[in-house]
Design a protein around this motif. Structure first.
Motif, PDB file in Angstrom:
ATOM      1  N   GLY A  67       0.780  -1.229   0.000  1.00 26.44           N
ATOM      2  CA  GLY A  67       0.000   0.000   0.000  1.00 26.44           C
ATOM      3  C   GLY A  67       0.817   1.288   0.000  1.00 26.44           C
ATOM      4  O   GLY A  67       0.255   2.370   0.135  1.00 26.44           O
ATOM      5  N   ALA A  68       2.124   1.188  -0.153  1.00 27.69           N
ATOM      6  CA  ALA A  68       2.956   2.399  -0.183  1.00 27.69           C
ATOM      7  C   ALA A  68       2.571   3.263  -1.388  1.00 27.69           C
ATOM      8  O   ALA A  68       2.271   2.748  -2.467  1.00 27.69           O
ATOM      9  N   MET A  69       2.565   4.560  -1.189  1.00 28.19           N
ATOM     10  CA  MET A  69       2.218   5.496  -2.257  1.00 28.19           C
ATOM     11  C   MET A  69       3.325   5.513  -3.309  1.00 28.19           C
ATOM     12  O   MET A  69       4.503   5.539  -2.973  1.00 28.19           O
ATOM     13  N   GLU A  70       2.940   5.500  -4.577  1.00 28.13           N
ATOM     14  CA  GLU A  70       3.930   5.496  -5.656  1.00 28.13           C
ATOM     15  C   GLU A  70       4.809   6.749  -5.618  1.00 28.13           C
ATOM     16  O   GLU A  70       5.988   6.683  -5.965  1.00 28.13           O
ATOM     17  N   GLU A  71       4.254   7.871  -5.156  1.00 30.43           N
ATOM     18  CA  GLU A  71       5.049   9.093  -5.059  1.00 30.43           C
ATOM     19  C   GLU A  71       6.191   8.912  -4.056  1.00 30.43           C
ATOM     20  O   GLU A  71       7.298   9.398  -4.272  1.00 30.43           O
ATOM     21  N   ALA A  72       5.928   8.226  -2.961  1.00 32.29           N
ATOM     22  CA  ALA A  72       6.965   7.973  -1.954  1.00 32.29           C
ATOM     23  C   ALA A  72       8.037   7.036  -2.501  1.00 32.29           C
ATOM     24  O   ALA A  72       9.227   7.225  -2.259  1.00 32.29           O
ATOM     25  N   VAL A  73       7.605   6.024  -3.249  1.00 31.15           N
ATOM     26  CA  VAL A  73       8.562   5.102  -3.868  1.00 31.15           C
ATOM     27  C   VAL A  73       9.431   5.861  -4.868  1.00 31.15           C
ATOM     28  O   VAL A  73      10.666   5.733  -4.870  1.00 31.15           O
ATOM     29  N   ALA A  74       8.813   6.681  -5.702  1.00 34.78           N
ATOM     30  CA  ALA A  74       9.558   7.454  -6.696  1.00 34.78           C
ATOM     31  C   ALA A  74      10.546   8.417  -6.036  1.00 34.78           C
ATOM     32  O   ALA A  74      11.664   8.596  -6.520  1.00 34.78           O
ATOM     33  N   ALA A  75      10.154   9.028  -4.929  1.00 37.71           N
ATOM     34  CA  ALA A  75      11.053   9.945  -4.218  1.00 37.71           C
ATOM     35  C   ALA A  75      12.258   9.193  -3.651  1.00 37.71           C
ATOM     36  O   ALA A  75      13.395   9.677  -3.716  1.00 37.71           O
ATOM     37  N   ALA A  76      12.031   8.000  -3.101  1.00 39.67           N
ATOM     38  CA  ALA A  76      13.136   7.203  -2.570  1.00 39.67           C
ATOM     39  C   ALA A  76      14.069   6.768  -3.689  1.00 39.67           C
ATOM     40  O   ALA A  76      15.301   6.793  -3.538  1.00 39.67           O
ATOM     41  N   VAL A  77      13.509   6.357  -4.825  1.00 38.91           N
ATOM     42  CA  VAL A  77      14.322   5.978  -5.988  1.00 38.91           C
ATOM     43  C   VAL A  77      15.146   7.175  -6.453  1.00 38.91           C
ATOM     44  O   VAL A  77      16.351   7.050  -6.720  1.00 38.91           O
ATOM     45  N   ALA A  78      14.525   8.344  -6.542  1.00 41.66           N
ATOM     46  CA  ALA A  78      15.246   9.549  -6.986  1.00 41.66           C
ATOM     47  C   ALA A  78      16.388   9.890  -6.041  1.00 41.66           C
ATOM     48  O   ALA A  78      17.482  10.259  -6.490  1.00 41.66           O
ATOM     49  N   TYR A  79      16.154   9.762  -4.734  1.00 43.12           N
ATOM     50  CA  TYR A  79      17.214  10.038  -3.764  1.00 43.12           C
ATOM     51  C   TYR A  79      18.396   9.093  -3.976  1.00 43.12           C
ATOM     52  O   TYR A  79      19.544   9.532  -4.077  1.00 43.12           O
ATOM     53  N   LEU A  80      18.120   7.794  -4.036  1.00 43.45           N
ATOM     54  CA  LEU A  80      19.211   6.833  -4.185  1.00 43.45           C
ATOM     55  C   LEU A  80      19.909   6.977  -5.540  1.00 43.45           C
ATOM     56  O   LEU A  80      21.118   6.787  -5.638  1.00 43.45           O
ATOM     57  N   ALA A  81      19.153   7.307  -6.575  1.00 38.42           N
ATOM     58  CA  ALA A  81      19.755   7.491  -7.895  1.00 38.42           C
ATOM     59  C   ALA A  81      20.728   8.667  -7.899  1.00 38.42           C
ATOM     60  O   ALA A  81      21.765   8.627  -8.569  1.00 38.42           O
ATOM     61  N   ALA A  82      20.419   9.701  -7.145  1.00 35.95           N
ATOM     62  CA  ALA A  82      21.245  10.903  -7.124  1.00 35.95           C
ATOM     63  C   ALA A  82      22.351  10.876  -6.072  1.00 35.95           C
ATOM     64  O   ALA A  82      23.274  11.682  -6.128  1.00 35.95           O
ATOM     65  N   ALA A  83      22.285   9.959  -5.131  1.00 39.31           N
ATOM     66  CA  ALA A  83      23.257   9.899  -4.029  1.00 39.31           C
ATOM     67  C   ALA A  83      24.482   9.102  -4.485  1.00 39.31           C
ATOM     68  O   ALA A  83      24.585   7.898  -4.239  1.00 39.31           O
ATOM     69  N   HIS A  84      25.390   9.763  -5.146  1.00 37.79           N
ATOM     70  CA  HIS A  84      26.519   9.098  -5.797  1.00 37.79           C
ATOM     71  C   HIS A  84      27.502   8.434  -4.844  1.00 37.79           C
ATOM     72  O   HIS A  84      28.303   7.616  -5.279  1.00 37.79           O
ATOM     73  N   ALA A  85      27.443   8.725  -3.577  1.00 34.92           N
ATOM     74  CA  ALA A  85      28.340   8.093  -2.604  1.00 34.92           C
ATOM     75  C   ALA A  85      27.653   6.974  -1.825  1.00 34.92           C
ATOM     76  O   ALA A  85      28.227   6.426  -0.905  1.00 34.92           O
ATOM     77  N   VAL A  86      26.430   6.624  -2.219  1.00 34.70           N
ATOM     78  CA  VAL A  86      25.659   5.621  -1.488  1.00 34.70           C
ATOM     79  C   VAL A  86      25.567   4.352  -2.326  1.00 34.70           C
ATOM     80  O   VAL A  86      25.181   4.393  -3.496  1.00 34.70           O
ATOM     81  N   THR A  87      25.920   3.229  -1.723  1.00 34.97           N
ATOM     82  CA  THR A  87      25.754   1.929  -2.376  1.00 34.97           C
ATOM     83  C   THR A  87      25.517   0.863  -1.318  1.00 34.97           C
ATOM     84  O   THR A  87      25.918   1.014  -0.171  1.00 34.97           O
ATOM     85  N   GLY A  88      24.800  -0.182  -1.709  1.00 32.92           N
ATOM     86  CA  GLY A  88      24.529  -1.282  -0.802  1.00 32.92           C
ATOM     87  C   GLY A  88      23.461  -0.995   0.225  1.00 32.92           C
ATOM     88  O   GLY A  88      23.328  -1.722   1.210  1.00 32.92           O
ATOM     89  N   GLN A  89      22.646   0.026  -0.012  1.00 33.65           N
ATOM     90  CA  GLN A  89      21.640   0.433   0.970  1.00 33.65           C
ATOM     91  C   GLN A  89      20.231   0.097   0.513  1.00 33.65           C
ATOM     92  O   GLN A  89      19.937   0.058  -0.672  1.00 33.65           O
ATOM     93  N   SER A  90      19.362  -0.110   1.482  1.00 29.38           N
ATOM     94  CA  SER A  90      17.946  -0.355   1.228  1.00 29.38           C
ATOM     95  C   SER A  90      17.128   0.665   2.012  1.00 29.38           C
ATOM     96  O   SER A  90      17.404   0.901   3.173  1.00 29.38           O
ATOM     97  N   LEU A  91      16.142   1.250   1.355  1.00 25.86           N
ATOM     98  CA  LEU A  91      15.223   2.173   2.010  1.00 25.86           C
ATOM     99  C   LEU A  91      13.844   1.560   2.037  1.00 25.86           C
ATOM    100  O   LEU A  91      13.293   1.208   0.986  1.00 25.86           O
ATOM    101  N   ALA A  92      13.286   1.421   3.215  1.00 25.27           N
ATOM    102  CA  ALA A  92      11.908   0.954   3.361  1.00 25.27           C
ATOM    103  C   ALA A  92      10.984   2.160   3.209  1.00 25.27           C
ATOM    104  O   ALA A  92      11.239   3.211   3.776  1.00 25.27           O
ATOM    105  N   VAL A  93       9.914   1.991   2.455  1.00 27.68           N
ATOM    106  CA  VAL A  93       8.991   3.093   2.193  1.00 27.68           C
ATOM    107  C   VAL A  93       7.590   2.679   2.608  1.00 27.68           C
ATOM    108  O   VAL A  93       7.136   1.592   2.277  1.00 27.68           O
ATOM    109  N   GLY A  94       6.928   3.550   3.349  1.00 26.88           N
ATOM    110  CA  GLY A  94       5.541   3.328   3.703  1.00 26.88           C
ATOM    111  C   GLY A  94       5.343   2.480   4.945  1.00 26.88           C
ATOM    112  O   GLY A  94       4.270   1.942   5.145  1.00 26.88           O
ATOM    113  N   ILE A  95       6.361   2.365   5.751  1.00 28.85           N
ATOM    114  CA  ILE A  95       6.240   1.566   6.985  1.00 28.85           C
ATOM    115  C   ILE A  95       6.056   2.507   8.153  1.00 28.85           C
ATOM    116  O   ILE A  95       6.673   3.497   8.271  1.00 28.85           O
TER     117      ILE A  95
END
Length: 95
Positions: A67-95
């Motif tokens: 039931g997570a909102m697609e806007e929240a998922v898209a925002a998390a994807v955008a953050y991780l896509a742009a965070a060039h120093a971040v790897t190996g991380q998981s973000l839970a959305v809608g919990i």
């Protein structure tokens, strides 16, 4: 370089999916639909896959709750896509 979003099918082999995008930064969207053990195994694979892909690529994941909102998922994807120093991380959305 911006990371590519890849929506992982519930029956997908995460290692094979990542291998299909060599040297490419990925943000995997791991939606619910697996049993608890399979979900835990997929989530646990993110960091080792990121280590194997480094330094040529970054592997991160977004794990939406039911039931997570697609806007929240898209925002998390955008953050991780742009965070060039971040790897190996998981973000839970809608919990």
């Amino acid at each position: 370089m911006t990371a590519r979003r890849v929506d992982l099918a519930p029956d997908a082999d995460i290692a094979a999916v990542v291998a299909g995008y060599p040297d490419e930064d990925l943000v995997l969207v791991i939606r619910p639909g697996r049993d608890a053990v399979a979900q835990a195994m997929v989530e646990a694979a993110i960091a080792p896959l990121a280590i194997a892909a480094a330094p040529g690529a970054r592997i991160n994941a977004v794990i939406p709750a039911e039931g997570a909102m697609e806007e929240a998922v898209a925002a998390a994807v955008a953050y991780l896509a742009a965070a060039h120093a971040v790897t190996g991380q998981s973000l839970a959305v809608g919990i």
